[in-house]
Design a protein around this motif. Structure first.
Motif, PDB file in Angstrom:
ATOM      1  N   LEU A 392      34.304   7.033  16.248  1.00  0.00           N
ATOM      2  CA  LEU A 392      34.473   6.715  17.666  1.00  0.00           C
ATOM      3  C   LEU A 392      35.883   6.181  17.879  1.00  0.00           C
ATOM      4  O   LEU A 392      36.201   5.062  17.475  1.00  0.00           O
ATOM      5  CB  LEU A 392      33.442   5.683  18.113  1.00  0.00           C
ATOM      6  CG  LEU A 392      33.390   5.428  19.620  1.00  0.00           C
ATOM      7  CD1 LEU A 392      32.893   6.674  20.359  1.00  0.00           C
ATOM      8  CD2 LEU A 392      32.515   4.224  19.940  1.00  0.00           C
ATOM      9  N   PRO A 426      28.523  13.270  24.711  1.00  0.00           N
ATOM     10  CA  PRO A 426      28.476  12.263  23.648  1.00  0.00           C
ATOM     11  C   PRO A 426      28.130  12.898  22.305  1.00  0.00           C
ATOM     12  O   PRO A 426      27.792  14.088  22.244  1.00  0.00           O
ATOM     13  CB  PRO A 426      27.337  11.352  24.131  1.00  0.00           C
ATOM     14  CG  PRO A 426      26.400  12.292  24.822  1.00  0.00           C
ATOM     15  CD  PRO A 426      27.286  13.297  25.514  1.00  0.00           C
ATOM     16  N   ASP A 429      22.272  12.822  19.529  1.00  0.00           N
ATOM     17  CA  ASP A 429      21.427  11.663  19.234  1.00  0.00           C
ATOM     18  C   ASP A 429      20.952  11.626  17.786  1.00  0.00           C
ATOM     19  O   ASP A 429      20.525  10.569  17.297  1.00  0.00           O
ATOM     20  CB  ASP A 429      20.218  11.644  20.171  1.00  0.00           C
ATOM     21  CG  ASP A 429      20.572  11.145  21.565  1.00  0.00           C
ATOM     22  OD1 ASP A 429      21.641  10.521  21.712  1.00  0.00           O
ATOM     23  OD2 ASP A 429      19.788  11.388  22.509  1.00  0.00           O
ATOM     24  N   LEU A 480      25.106   1.345  16.063  1.00  0.00           N
ATOM     25  CA  LEU A 480      24.760   1.689  17.442  1.00  0.00           C
ATOM     26  C   LEU A 480      23.339   1.208  17.731  1.00  0.00           C
ATOM     27  O   LEU A 480      22.426   1.457  16.950  1.00  0.00           O
ATOM     28  CB  LEU A 480      24.859   3.196  17.645  1.00  0.00           C
ATOM     29  CG  LEU A 480      24.607   3.719  19.064  1.00  0.00           C
ATOM     30  CD1 LEU A 480      25.763   3.357  19.984  1.00  0.00           C
ATOM     31  CD2 LEU A 480      24.408   5.231  19.051  1.00  0.00           C
ATOM     32  N   TRP A 484      22.936   7.762  21.564  1.00  0.00           N
ATOM     33  CA  TRP A 484      24.229   8.066  22.179  1.00  0.00           C
ATOM     34  C   TRP A 484      24.086   8.548  23.616  1.00  0.00           C
ATOM     35  O   TRP A 484      24.891   8.195  24.482  1.00  0.00           O
ATOM     36  CB  TRP A 484      24.960   9.132  21.352  1.00  0.00           C
ATOM     37  CG  TRP A 484      25.543   8.624  20.063  1.00  0.00           C
ATOM     38  CD1 TRP A 484      25.110   8.898  18.804  1.00  0.00           C
ATOM     39  CD2 TRP A 484      26.650   7.737  19.924  1.00  0.00           C
ATOM     40  NE1 TRP A 484      25.881   8.238  17.866  1.00  0.00           N
ATOM     41  CE2 TRP A 484      26.847   7.525  18.539  1.00  0.00           C
ATOM     42  CE3 TRP A 484      27.496   7.098  20.821  1.00  0.00           C
ATOM     43  CZ2 TRP A 484      27.850   6.705  18.027  1.00  0.00           C
ATOM     44  CZ3 TRP A 484      28.515   6.281  20.324  1.00  0.00           C
ATOM     45  CH2 TRP A 484      28.679   6.091  18.949  1.00  0.00           C
ATOM     46  N   TRP A 488      26.322   6.425  26.203  1.00  0.00           N
ATOM     47  CA  TRP A 488      27.601   7.048  26.572  1.00  0.00           C
ATOM     48  C   TRP A 488      28.074   6.708  27.982  1.00  0.00           C
ATOM     49  O   TRP A 488      29.253   6.376  28.178  1.00  0.00           O
ATOM     50  CB  TRP A 488      27.513   8.549  26.368  1.00  0.00           C
ATOM     51  CG  TRP A 488      28.839   9.236  26.164  1.00  0.00           C
ATOM     52  CD1 TRP A 488      29.447  10.129  26.992  1.00  0.00           C
ATOM     53  CD2 TRP A 488      29.716   9.069  25.044  1.00  0.00           C
ATOM     54  NE1 TRP A 488      30.640  10.555  26.457  1.00  0.00           N
ATOM     55  CE2 TRP A 488      30.838   9.909  25.251  1.00  0.00           C
ATOM     56  CE3 TRP A 488      29.657   8.299  23.883  1.00  0.00           C
ATOM     57  CZ2 TRP A 488      31.891  10.000  24.359  1.00  0.00           C
ATOM     58  CZ3 TRP A 488      30.707   8.387  22.978  1.00  0.00           C
ATOM     59  CH2 TRP A 488      31.800   9.220  23.222  1.00  0.00           C
TER      60      TRP A 488
END
Length: 495
Positions: A392, A426, A429, A480, A484, A488
């Motif tokens: 990221l 994004p 997942d 995380l 995502w 996002w």
């Protein structure tokens, strides 16, 4: 110089020599440093062609794609198009000088001054939205001046076509059009506004700009969000620096020339048709001060003003040897400073004095090494977890560098919530493993609740410790807390 008088011959040979030298110098230095962070972003955007991006229209990424496809995805290959745009700008501004009745000497002076000015050197060396913008502003001004001088309404078609292309590159062209329009309404000749060709020119501009405008409208006008962020974050600084930067961005030695251009149409009745140009510059400056825009946004208008002021300044210089000697010495000093700022002539280790004036040279140093730092941090993720891990990046420059240099170092596709990179995400997942975070997360921000448990694993150091934005950037392994697809929208950043 009115409609009834013929223009001087275009100094094609002299201008050709200037642009040939310009091309040789720019080409020789085009690969000396590396990609600028913005160039990495444009290359990435060019791989994803569209009618728009959240922070700019499509022309510059399209040019980046064309240039790298033809000449290679290297700094030198990308910058071929920037060099060509810079050469065309010199020709256009020289033609503007001719429009005012400037002969061979005036045209040669204008060509040299344009090619060697700091701003033109910068945008001709590296590809930026300003590279095409300065050419398009010059072409709109040239067409508009020809319209005002001759009264031939057909020139509205040229104005409309270049304005439409300008809107497909950068919406700042609206400031130029408003400035010139106000200038015509105030000082005339107003008869050009009563021509049906005006409607035809507007139609051409609308047709060319429509896909870009519709793209922005369908996505909630993201460019306005970006512009609002720039004004909110940098507006006060931009206003404070605005006037001083007008004096240095082109070159201090050229200030008397463009000031003479502001004054000349009011002193010479034969040039009263050019008064809208002299009015447009203060109008555009006023608009930028209100909006908090960056000082360099107004600089393209200084080039035609310089062309307008060249003849009286050269006449003044001819009246005294001392004047010529002192002005020549000042020009040499200012030219040297322009080269140091605008071109990569210094070794990276010697850039600190230049970086005190502009950060752009530093942003061209160290991206391959940055990718190495990211690869070293990536290697610290257990091999079993890498298939579900995510890189990221904190901004589009970092993401662009990893995308360009990462595959050869074993890195996967990076993601970033910054600018248009957010639209290219994004991450899937299914990627639930560690997050290799480039940069820091602001405490208390939404991102701080979504990406937690960050453990620093290294910090990037730029080659020769060049003091750019990436020197000292921290690389951390994080977790995380939500998928995502849910996280996002809260992570994306427009500025």
């Amino acid at each position: 110089m009115g409609a009834g008088r013929s223009l001087p011959r275009f100094a094609a040979r002299e201008t050709g020599i200037v642009v040939a030298v310009q091309a040789v110098v720019l080409t020789a230095l085009s690969g000396r440093y590396g990609f600028h962070r913005d160039e990495l972003y444009f290359v990435a955007a060019g791989r994803r062609p569209d009618w728009g991006y959240v922070d700019h229209p499509p022309i510059t990424p399209w040019l980046a794609r064309a240039s790298t496809a033809l000449f290679g995805e290297t700094p030198a290959g990308l910058r071929v198009v920037a060099t060509l745009l810079g050469m065309a700008t010199v020709v256009a501004v020289t033609l503007v000088a001719r429009e005012f009745g400037g002969g061979r000497g005036v045209q040669l002076f204008t060509a040299i001054a344009t090619a060697s000015s700091t701003y033109v050197l910068v945008v001709s060396h590296m590809l930026a939205t300003n590279s095409a913008d300065v050419l398009l502003w010059s072409l709109i001004t040239l067409s508009g001046l020809r319209l005002l001088r001759t009264g031939d309404g057909r020139w509205w078609l040229a104005v409309g076509a270049t304005a439409g292309l300008g809107l497909a590159n950068k919406w700042l062209v609206l400031l130029l059009l408003s400035g010139l329009g106000i200038g015509v309404a105030v000082a005339g000749p107003r008869r050009v506004l009563r021509s049906w060709w005006l409607a035809a020119g507007v139609a051409v501009a609308v047709v060319l700009a429509a896909p870009v405008v519709l793209w922005q409208a369908s996505r909630g006008w993201p460019m306005l969000s970006v512009a609002g962020g720039i004004s909110e974050d940098d507006g006060a600084e931009n206003r404070v620096l605005f006037v001083p930067m007008q004096l240095v961005l082109l070159s201090p030695v050229l200030v008397p020339v463009w000031v003479a251009g502001l004054v000349r149409p009011w002193r010479e009745p034969a040039l009263r048709w050019a008064r809208p140009l002299a009015i447009a510059y203060p109008v555009v400056c006023g608009e930028l001060l209100v909006l908090g825009g960056k000082p360099y946004y107004a600089v393209p208008l200084l080039l035609p003003l310089m062309a307008l002021g060249a003849e009286p300044v050269l006449a003044w210089l001819r009246r005294g040897t001392t004047r010529r000697v002192l002005t020549g010495a000042a020009a040499v000093v200012c030219g040297a400073v322009s080269v140091l700022i605008g071109l990569p002539v210094l070794p990276p280790a010697a850039l600190d004095p230049v970086l005190a004036m502009t950060k752009e040279p530093g942003e061209q140093v160290g991206w391959p090494e940055f990718a190495v730092s990211v690869a070293d941090a990536w290697a610290k993720i257990p091999a079993a977890d890498r298939d579900t891990a995510v890189i990221l990046a904190g901004n589009y420059g970092e993401a662009g560098a990893i995308e360009r240099y990462g595959p050869e170092r074993g890195l996967p596709q990076p993601y970033s919530p910054h600018m248009s990179y957010a639209d290219w995400g994004p991450p899937p997942d299914r990627l639930v493993g560690p997050v290799l975070l480039v940069g820091r997360i602001a405490p208390g921000s939404p991102a701080a609740r979504l990406i937690t448990g960050c453990r620093p694993v290294s910090a990037h150091r730029s080659p020769a410790e060049v003091n750019n934005d990436e020197n000292g950037v921290r690389l951390s392994l994080c977790t995380l807390t939500r998928p995502w697809s849910q996280a996002w929208p809260q992570l994306r950043r427009f500025y």
